[in-house]
Write a protein that holds these residues in place. Structure first.
Motif, mmCIF file in Angstrom:
data_model
loop_
_atom_site.group_PDB
_atom_site.id
_atom_site.type_symbol
_atom_site.label_atom_id
_atom_site.label_comp_id
_atom_site.label_asym_id
_atom_site.label_seq_id
_atom_site.Cartn_x
_atom_site.Cartn_y
_atom_site.Cartn_z
ATOM 1 N N ILE A 258 0.870 -1.180 0.000
ATOM 2 C CA ILE A 258 0.000 0.000 0.000
ATOM 3 C C ILE A 258 0.906 1.228 0.000
ATOM 4 C CG2 ILE A 258 -1.704 1.276 1.317
ATOM 5 C CD1 ILE A 258 -3.032 -1.182 0.652
ATOM 6 N N ILE A 259 0.697 2.115 -0.936
ATOM 7 C CA ILE A 259 1.557 3.295 -0.989
ATOM 8 C C ILE A 259 0.910 4.472 -0.273
ATOM 9 C CG2 ILE A 259 0.712 4.134 -3.230
ATOM 10 C CD1 ILE A 259 3.641 4.827 -3.861
ATOM 11 N N PHE A 260 -0.399 4.473 -0.260
ATOM 12 C CA PHE A 260 -1.101 5.652 0.264
ATOM 13 C C PHE A 260 -2.397 5.188 0.879
ATOM 14 C CE2 PHE A 260 -4.066 9.263 -0.642
ATOM 15 C CZ PHE A 260 -3.414 10.228 0.094
ATOM 16 N N SER A 261 -2.659 5.620 2.106
ATOM 17 C CA SER A 261 -3.965 5.260 2.651
ATOM 18 C C SER A 261 -4.443 6.337 3.604
ATOM 19 C CB SER A 261 -3.896 3.888 3.326
ATOM 20 O OG SER A 261 -3.502 4.020 4.664
ATOM 21 N N ILE A 262 -5.752 6.486 3.668
ATOM 22 C CA ILE A 262 -6.329 7.459 4.603
ATOM 23 C C ILE A 262 -7.372 6.763 5.463
ATOM 24 C CG2 ILE A 262 -5.915 9.456 3.123
ATOM 25 C CD1 ILE A 262 -8.811 9.359 2.251
ATOM 26 N N LYS A 263 -7.430 7.203 6.714
ATOM 27 C CA LYS A 263 -8.374 6.612 7.666
ATOM 28 C C LYS A 263 -9.229 7.729 8.265
ATOM 29 C CE LYS A 263 -6.566 2.296 8.078
ATOM 30 N NZ LYS A 263 -6.137 2.369 6.671
ATOM 31 N N ASN A 264 -10.532 7.559 8.176
ATOM 32 C CA ASN A 264 -11.492 8.530 8.743
ATOM 33 C C ASN A 264 -11.146 9.961 8.357
ATOM 34 O OD1 ASN A 264 -12.513 6.311 10.128
ATOM 35 N ND2 ASN A 264 -11.091 6.683 11.836
ATOM 36 N N PHE A 265 -10.723 10.142 7.138
ATOM 37 C CA PHE A 265 -10.269 11.463 6.741
ATOM 38 C C PHE A 265 -11.441 12.373 6.396
ATOM 39 C CE2 PHE A 265 -8.982 14.610 3.639
ATOM 40 C CZ PHE A 265 -7.865 15.156 4.236
ATOM 41 N N LYS A 266 -11.343 13.609 6.884
ATOM 42 C CA LYS A 266 -12.381 14.580 6.549
ATOM 43 C C LYS A 266 -11.798 15.989 6.601
ATOM 44 C CE LYS A 266 -16.946 16.182 8.070
ATOM 45 N NZ LYS A 266 -16.528 17.569 7.963
ATOM 46 N N SER A 267 -12.022 16.758 5.536
ATOM 47 C CA SER A 267 -11.661 18.178 5.573
ATOM 48 C C SER A 267 -12.929 18.952 5.895
ATOM 49 C CB SER A 267 -11.118 18.627 4.220
ATOM 50 O OG SER A 267 -12.194 18.837 3.318
ATOM 51 N N PHE A 268 -12.767 20.228 6.203
ATOM 52 C CA PHE A 268 -13.961 20.999 6.580
ATOM 53 C C PHE A 268 -14.971 21.075 5.432
ATOM 54 C CE2 PHE A 268 -11.621 24.315 4.423
ATOM 55 C CZ PHE A 268 -12.618 25.056 3.839
ATOM 56 N N GLY A 310 -8.881 12.608 11.024
ATOM 57 C CA GLY A 310 -8.417 11.485 10.236
ATOM 58 C C GLY A 310 -6.913 11.479 10.071
ATOM 59 N N LYS A 311 -6.419 10.388 9.480
ATOM 60 C CA LYS A 311 -4.978 10.222 9.325
ATOM 61 C C LYS A 311 -4.629 9.866 7.887
ATOM 62 C CE LYS A 311 -3.766 9.299 13.998
ATOM 63 N NZ LYS A 311 -4.079 8.396 15.123
ATOM 64 N N ILE A 312 -3.452 10.317 7.483
ATOM 65 C CA ILE A 312 -2.957 9.989 6.144
ATOM 66 C C ILE A 312 -1.654 9.217 6.300
ATOM 67 C CG2 ILE A 312 -2.160 10.926 3.932
ATOM 68 C CD1 ILE A 312 -3.744 13.436 4.469
ATOM 69 N N ILE A 314 1.606 7.403 4.203
ATOM 70 C CA ILE A 314 2.297 7.139 2.949
ATOM 71 C C ILE A 314 3.306 6.044 3.208
ATOM 72 C CG2 ILE A 314 3.921 8.070 1.255
ATOM 73 C CD1 ILE A 314 2.368 10.665 1.434
ATOM 74 N N GLU A 315 3.213 4.971 2.458
ATOM 75 C CA GLU A 315 4.015 3.771 2.696
ATOM 76 C C GLU A 315 4.011 3.418 4.172
ATOM 77 O OE1 GLU A 315 7.487 5.224 0.709
ATOM 78 O OE2 GLU A 315 7.061 4.035 -1.083
ATOM 79 N N ASN A 316 2.806 3.383 4.739
ATOM 80 C CA ASN A 316 2.559 2.980 6.126
ATOM 81 C C ASN A 316 3.132 3.910 7.188
ATOM 82 O OD1 ASN A 316 1.151 0.686 5.275
ATOM 83 N ND2 ASN A 316 3.119 -0.350 4.922
ATOM 84 N N LYS A 317 3.609 5.075 6.767
ATOM 85 C CA LYS A 317 4.090 6.031 7.752
ATOM 86 C C LYS A 317 3.109 7.194 7.814
ATOM 87 C CE LYS A 317 7.925 8.205 7.579
ATOM 88 N NZ LYS A 317 8.979 8.398 6.562
ATOM 89 N N GLU A 318 2.720 7.585 9.025
ATOM 90 C CA GLU A 318 1.765 8.672 9.104
ATOM 91 C C GLU A 318 2.427 9.984 8.681
ATOM 92 O OE1 GLU A 318 -0.296 9.191 12.817
ATOM 93 O OE2 GLU A 318 -1.227 11.026 12.069
ATOM 94 N N VAL A 319 1.719 10.759 7.889
ATOM 95 C CA VAL A 319 2.256 12.059 7.482
ATOM 96 C C VAL A 319 1.267 13.146 7.853
ATOM 97 C CG1 VAL A 319 3.636 11.175 5.571
ATOM 98 C CG2 VAL A 319 1.276 11.847 5.169
ATOM 99 N N ASN A 320 1.822 14.344 8.005
ATOM 100 C CA ASN A 320 0.998 15.475 8.408
ATOM 101 C C ASN A 320 0.994 16.477 7.258
ATOM 102 O OD1 ASN A 320 -0.435 17.296 9.815
ATOM 103 N ND2 ASN A 320 1.183 17.778 11.305
ATOM 104 N N ILE A 321 -0.132 16.593 6.594
ATOM 105 C CA ILE A 321 -0.204 17.506 5.449
ATOM 106 C C ILE A 321 -1.078 18.702 5.799
ATOM 107 C CG2 ILE A 321 -0.986 17.744 3.062
ATOM 108 C CD1 ILE A 321 -0.227 14.787 2.708
ATOM 109 N N LYS A 322 -0.425 19.847 5.982
ATOM 110 C CA LYS A 322 -1.178 21.032 6.379
ATOM 111 C C LYS A 322 -1.392 21.995 5.221
ATOM 112 C CE LYS A 322 1.420 22.375 9.845
ATOM 113 N NZ LYS A 322 2.492 21.358 9.908
ATOM 114 N N ASN A 323 -0.583 21.865 4.201
ATOM 115 C CA ASN A 323 -0.725 22.742 3.026
ATOM 116 C C ASN A 323 -0.117 22.039 1.813
ATOM 117 O OD1 ASN A 323 2.160 23.162 3.069
ATOM 118 N ND2 ASN A 323 1.799 24.536 4.797
#
Ligand SMILES: Nc1ncnc2c1ncn2[C@@H]1O[C@H](COP(=O)(O)OP(=O)(O)OP(=O)(O)O)[C@@H](O)[C@H]1O
Ligand SMILES: [Mg+2]
Lengths: 496, 320
Positions: A258-268, A310-312, A314-323
């Motif tokens: 899995i290269i990319f996965s999101i869990k319970n992700f929601k933007s405003f 939610g969480k994002i 990438i290659e099973n590592k959590e990343v923080n994308i703010k912009n």
């Protein structure tokens, strides 16, 4: 039948580019006449000459049997010609009603004070007449692309046009809106309105058009009767060769990781939380009708819209994308859906447009290496067959389809791990589309994870390994490539 | 193949037209002006007078380069004249207090940077139009300068402070050299670093810039700081030239500076403009001023002529 419009030997060039050369064209009363051709063939230029946006260099225009000069768009409207241009011309900050009657507002007194009540009433009536469920008092900026197109059409119809020119009206529309458009067109036809219809979706030609004229490199190729005509004939005339496979077969297969996965992700901006997994080298399609929340997900993932929860990974590592900058650092690329407002720097040259998102690649100790920059842009532009390939040219002088190629190319010179395409082939001709699908396949074969968002069901089922159908901001169903026929997707998208 | 040939042809045709509309056209106008004034005044075309013109335009040019950046991002700064005056006062005050030219200049530049930062923060994060923010700053900075000095100039500055504004190295005015350095640095910055590319992109389409992963707000703020510093430098050179800080100095500076930038081909809607154009625009204004003075045109009449020339030049370059 009467000829309402005849063009004789129309020529037009821009600098050294011959956009039109000795083009003949005729329009019979009450017909819908398709105007077809590759990107840059000169279709939009022809339309703009008919509406007085451009002046022809030579040739004759006969309107209702009389030689005429079309001075400017107001003059064209006065002569009974209305147009919907390829690029939207609505004012985002005004309401739907204000846009529909722009420059044409109902007034109360001799001072020209706008009668707002009547304005909104008239707009409601218009919308109701065509069975369109949009509130006339909301701002244009709140509408989706397809809805904007519909409003643009209603706006063109605010005057009683005898000739209506439609330049790629279905771009950004989903099946449902296209049906609405076709109904409107059939209704207009009954009232003897004559139409020119431009589209790169050849199957549409068979639904609504009576005749079709093909242009190539600014010259006439042929005019067909649509009855007893098949798509391959049109393709042959357009690109001068046959196209065996619109959707090229993939050589590779999605990998296991899995290269990319999101869990319970929601933007405003999203209605519901979304979960999603993307494998290495997988092409995941996201489809659904307009307003189903597809683009909102993309904007959230790329850090444009603020994340709520939610969480994002990438290659099973959590990343923080703010912009978007963070997204880029994580090697995510995003090709947005609206080239004019989100994708292009219209008054800048192709060099800037193609490299602006990847300046690091052309820097030497912080200084721009012009040679490298040119090389990189040339490679991308060649890959996408941008025409004319002139890096000094401003993006706004390219044809619509070629502009779209630039938007797609902007991110491809980097080496992204994950690419999100939002309506990547909007306005791109059949031949070039296949090139783009090839390119996407190539990227996937190299292990890039790819998400394609598209309201074109045929494209989604033709290119993707797996499809998520969105409805009301949620994943309504997941389908395999085999299951995902146009009908199946539509049924789920509409809530069957 | 074929389309490539077409592409090259068009680029050549376009290039010549573009050049005529842009820098080359300006150079032509400039040459014509030089010829006209040389014909009208024997003193005009002497190296001494030409160097003198560069000295006269140096302050306008320094600030106009900052304005080019701001206008490229699609903003405007109306406060440059007031900021220059306030910085002049702050510099003179520090100089008197500390006796150190270096410290005084440093304080002056920092003053400018902070004023630019304030303009920037309110515009970018407060989401107010820069026209309004800097219009307010135009009043505020001027007011502070007047209150600070009680409306009186700060004079009797140490004589060696006059070098920047009034000194020469050989025949060349030092202020000309300062302006030339600013020009070269700005040219490099705008054309050879990614910052320049980002600044243009932000002005051309802010939304697309954001989606291209450019930290848009950071760069917008940066540009306000840059123009603050350059307005400060302009104020310091002015103070040095007069060897006194006038709280009323540089009034209307924003107008000649904006005129130079627009003459240079920049568009107020953002994304379009070059520092070379601005240099030529500033020189053109300088030549006209100087030439008219030499041939004795009344200063009232000069304003009309200047206005008309600006209108004609901008009309000639207008896109159809
Ligand atoms: N304002 C302009 N300046 C320079 N070249 C232009 C301008 N407008 C159009 N062209 C050129 O004219 C040619 C025809 O463009 P046109 O927009 O008519 O193509 P089109 O058939 O509508 O293509 P598409 O399917 O991509 O919309 C293109 O090569 C384009 O680059
Ligand atoms: Mg077009």
């Amino acid at each position: 039948m009467k000829e309402v419009l005849v063009l004789e030997k129309i020529s037009k060039s821009f600098g050294g580019i011959h956009a039109l050369e000795d083009v003949d064209f005729s329009l019979l009363e009450g017909e819908v006449h398709a105007l077809l051709g590759e990107n840059g063939a000169g279709k939009s230029t022809l339309i703009k000459i008919l509406t007085g946006v451009h002046q022809k260099d030579s040739g004759k225009i006969k309107l209702f049997g009389k030689d005429v000069k079309i001075l400017n768009p107001v003059d064209a409207r006065y002569k009974g010609i209305a147009a919907i241009y390829q690029e939207l011309s609505l004012i985002e900050d005004l309401s739907v009603a204000e846009n529909i009657f722009l420059g044409n507002e109902p007034t109360k007194d001799i001072l020209g004070t706008v009668n707002r009540k009547e304005l909104f009433d008239l707009a409601s009536q218009k919308l109701k007449k065509f069975n369109i469920d949009i509130n006339p008092s909301i701002k244009i900026s709140e509408l989706g692309m397809g809805q904007k197109r519909i409003i643009e059409i209603i706006k063109a119809l605010a005057i009683d046009a005898k000739i209506l020119l439609l330049d790629e009206p279905t771009t950004g529309m989903s099946k449902v809106e296209i049906e609405t458009l076709f109904k409107i067109m059939k209704d207009l036809k009954k009232h003897n309105v004559t139409m020119i219809y431009i589209s790169h979706h050849l199957e549409e030609v068979f639904s609504v058009c009576d005749r079709a004229t093909v242009l190539r490199d600014g010259k006439n190729v042929k005019t067909f009767e649509v009855e007893n005509l098949a798509i391959p004939d049109l393709v042959q005339a357009m690109i001068g060769r046959n196209l065996n496979d619109e959707f090229p077969k993939r050589r590779g297969k999605p990998g296991d990781g899995i290269i990319f996965s999101i869990k319970n992700f929601k933007s405003f901006n999203m209605k519901h939380e979304i979960d999603l997994d993307l494998k290495k080298g997988e092409i995941l399609g996201i489809s659904g009708i307009i307003g189903s929340g597809k683009s909102e997900l993309a904007l959230g993932l790329f850090g444009v819209d603020k994340k709520e929860k939610g969480k994002i990974y990438i290659e099973n590592k959590e990343v923080n994308i703010k912009n978007p900058g963070d997204a880029k650092k994580e090697k995510i690329a995003f090709i947005p859906e609206d080239r004019k407002t989100q994708g292009l720097f219209l008054n800048q040259n192709l060099l800037l447009n193609l490299t602006v998102a990847n300046m690091e690649l052309v820097l030497n100790n912080g200084v721009i290496n012009s040679r490298k920059r040119k090389e990189l842009s040339t490679i991308t532009a060649e890959k996408l067959k941008v025409k004319p390939l002139d890096l000094k040219m401003q993006a706004q002088n390219l044809s619509g389809g070629n502009q779209q190629k630039i938007v797609v190319g902007k991110w491809l010179c980097g080496v992204p791990k994950i690419i999100i395409f939002d309506e990547p082939t909007r306005g791109i001709d059949v031949g070039a589309k296949t090139e783009i699908y090839n390119l996407i396949n190539e990227l996937a074969d190299k292990g890039t994870g790819i998400i394609i968002i598209s309201s074109e069901f045929k494209e989604i089922s033709g290119v993707c390994d797996r499809i998520l159908v969105f409805r009301n901001g949620k994943v309504a169903k997941e389908m395999s490539a085999e299951e995902a026929t146009t009908e199946n997707i539509l049924t789920v998208a509409l809530g069957g | 193949m074929n389309e490539n040939i077409i592409g090259i042809n068009s680029s050549k045709g376009n290039k010549i037209r573009k050049l005529l509309k842009g820098e080359l056209g300006l150079i032509l106008i400039l040459v014509v002006m030089l010829l006209v004034f040389s014909f009208l005044s024997p003193y005009f075309f002497t190296s001494r007078n030409l160097l003198n013109i560069t000295r006269q335009v140096s302050i306008t040019l320094i600030v106009a380069i900052g304005m080019t950046f701001i206008i490229l991002t699609g903003e405007i700064d109306l406060s440059v004249g007031s900021v220059a005056a306030l910085v002049g006062v702050a510099t003179a005050f520090t100089l008197k207090q500390t006796g150190s030219i270096f410290v005084a200049i440093l304080v002056g530049i920092c003053f400018g940077a902070v004023l630019g930062l304030i303009n920037g923060v309110i515009t970018v994060y407060g989401k107010v139009q820069s026209f309004i923010v800097t219009l307010a700053m135009l009043g505020i900075a001027r007011g502070i300068a007047l209150v600070w000095t009680n409306g009186k100039p700060i004079s009797q500055l140490p004589a060696n402070f006059s070098a920047m504004g009034a000194g020469y190295i050989g025949p060349v005015p030092i202020s000309t050299i300062i302006a030339a350095c600013v020009f070269i640095a700005a040219y490099f910055y705008l054309n050879k670093t990614k910052h320049g590319v980002y600044i243009k992109s932000i002005g051309a389409n802010r939304e697309a810039a954001k989606l291209s992963a450019i930290p848009v707000n950071k760069y917008r703020l940066l540009v306000f700081i840059i123009i603050g510093c350059l307005a400060a430098l302009g104020g310091i050179v002015t103070t040095s030239r007069l060897l006194s800080a006038q709280p009323t100095a540089s009034e209307g500076l924003e107008m000649s500076v904006i005129a130079a930038v627009i003459l240079g081909g920049a568009s107020l809607s953002g994304g379009v403009g070059t520092v070379l154009g601005t240099l030529l625009g500033a020189m053109l204004i300088g030549v006209i001023d100087n030439g008219m003075n030499l041939i004795g045109v009344s200063s009232f009449f000069q304003q009309i002529v200047k206005g008309v020339i600006i209108l004609v030049a901008v009309l000639a370059k207008r896109e159809n």
